[in-house]
Design an enzyme around this catalytic site. Structure first.
Site, PDB file in Angstrom:
ATOM      1  N   CYS A 175       0.841  -1.195   0.000  1.00 20.60           N
ATOM      2  CA  CYS A 175       0.000   0.000   0.000  1.00 20.60           C
ATOM      3  C   CYS A 175       0.884   1.257   0.000  1.00 20.60           C
ATOM      4  O   CYS A 175       1.646   1.456  -0.927  1.00 20.60           O
ATOM      5  CB  CYS A 175      -0.993  -0.036   1.164  1.00 20.60           C
ATOM      6  SG  CYS A 175      -2.359   1.158   0.954  1.00 20.60           S
ATOM      7  N   HIS A 179      -3.662  -4.833  -0.537  1.00 20.90           N
ATOM      8  CA  HIS A 179      -3.242  -5.429   0.727  1.00 20.90           C
ATOM      9  C   HIS A 179      -3.296  -6.958   0.633  1.00 20.90           C
ATOM     10  O   HIS A 179      -4.354  -7.549   0.813  1.00 20.90           O
ATOM     11  CB  HIS A 179      -4.168  -4.977   1.858  1.00 20.90           C
ATOM     12  CG  HIS A 179      -4.006  -3.545   2.246  1.00 20.90           C
ATOM     13  ND1 HIS A 179      -3.101  -3.126   3.203  1.00 20.90           N
ATOM     14  CD2 HIS A 179      -4.630  -2.422   1.797  1.00 20.90           C
ATOM     15  CE1 HIS A 179      -3.173  -1.819   3.326  1.00 20.90           C
ATOM     16  NE2 HIS A 179      -4.091  -1.365   2.495  1.00 20.90           N
ATOM     17  N   GLU A 183      -2.250  -8.971   2.802  1.00 20.58           N
ATOM     18  CA  GLU A 183      -2.557  -9.468   4.145  1.00 20.58           C
ATOM     19  C   GLU A 183      -4.052  -9.411   4.461  1.00 20.58           C
ATOM     20  O   GLU A 183      -4.500  -9.992   5.458  1.00 20.58           O
ATOM     21  CB  GLU A 183      -1.753  -8.688   5.204  1.00 20.58           C
ATOM     22  CG  GLU A 183      -2.299  -7.331   5.577  1.00 20.58           C
ATOM     23  CD  GLU A 183      -1.993  -6.220   4.591  1.00 20.58           C
ATOM     24  OE1 GLU A 183      -2.228  -5.050   4.921  1.00 20.58           O
ATOM     25  OE2 GLU A 183      -1.516  -6.524   3.476  1.00 20.58           O
TER      26      GLU A 183
END
Length: 211
Positions: free
Chosen positions: A82, A192, A194
């Site tokens: 990001c 993202h 994650e």
């Protein structure tokens, strides 16, 4: 043997979720700003949420640009997520304010040309067929984005390079922007991983294989 990843702690927000995601795919994770630990780790992950200028201020406080540069000079893997990707570029412009980035790539992070911002939610990307980052993922795989700024123009000129960077794009409304970059030891994603479920886990596993 587990790969050791230093998760750079410079005041950015998404450290906890990145920590969990890396552990999920088998990494040994150390959240740190210690220079020796950062330089010795198998991989360095640079997270980032919020404003470009604030992230760069946090990075500068811990000499982050120098540490990133030292790792890359020795071909030591680094991954940005990001705003952690955005700060790899030369500069960012927000609300008329220009901030100097890490300068690993030329280019400007600027507001997306879209009526609805932030660009938030799941979206597809256009990756190269031989991408190592997206290996094992279908072309219609979706990743999770949350951002209002991005890189709309890729300016790097790979003159003389035997392996030029691979640039992955995405589109919000009619605005095209850089969604990911693979450039030797430096990988980065605007989305993202994650927060992208199994698809994000596969991508992080692909990164760990490069360490």
């Amino acid at each position: 043997m587990k790969k050791n990843v230093a998760l750079l702690d410079y005041g950015s927000g998404n450290v906890r979720s990145a920590h969990r995601a890396l552990e999920r795919v088998g990494a040994e994770v150390t959240v740190t700003a210690d220079p020796d630990t950062v330089l010795a780790a198998d991989g360095l992950l640079v997270p980032g949420v919020g404003a470009y200028a604030a992230c760069m201020a946090g990075l500068n406080r811990i000499y982050g640009p120098r540490l990133i540069g030292q790792r890359l000079a020795g071909s030591r893997p680094v991954m940005g997520i990001c705003v952690g990707m955005q700060i790899m570029f030369e500069k960012g412009v927000e609300h008329g304010e220009q901030t100097q980035g890490c300068g690993q790539w030329p280019g400007t992070v600027e507001k997306l040309d879209a009526a609805v911002l932030p660009h938030m939610g799941w979206n597809t990307v256009s990756a190269a067929a031989d991408s190592e980052m997206f290996a094992g993922l279908d072309t219609d795989t979706r990743f999770y984005f949350v951002h209002s700024y991005g890189v709309k123009n890729w300016e790097f000129q790979p003159d003389g390079l035997t392996t030029p960077p691979q640039v992955t794009w995405s589109t919000h409304e009619q605005c095209h922007f850089v969604a990911a970059v693979e450039n030797g030891p430096l990988w980065a994603t605007q989305f993202h991983p994650e927060k992208s479920g199994d698809a994000g886990a596969t991508l992080l596993e692909n990164w760990l294989k490069q360490l």
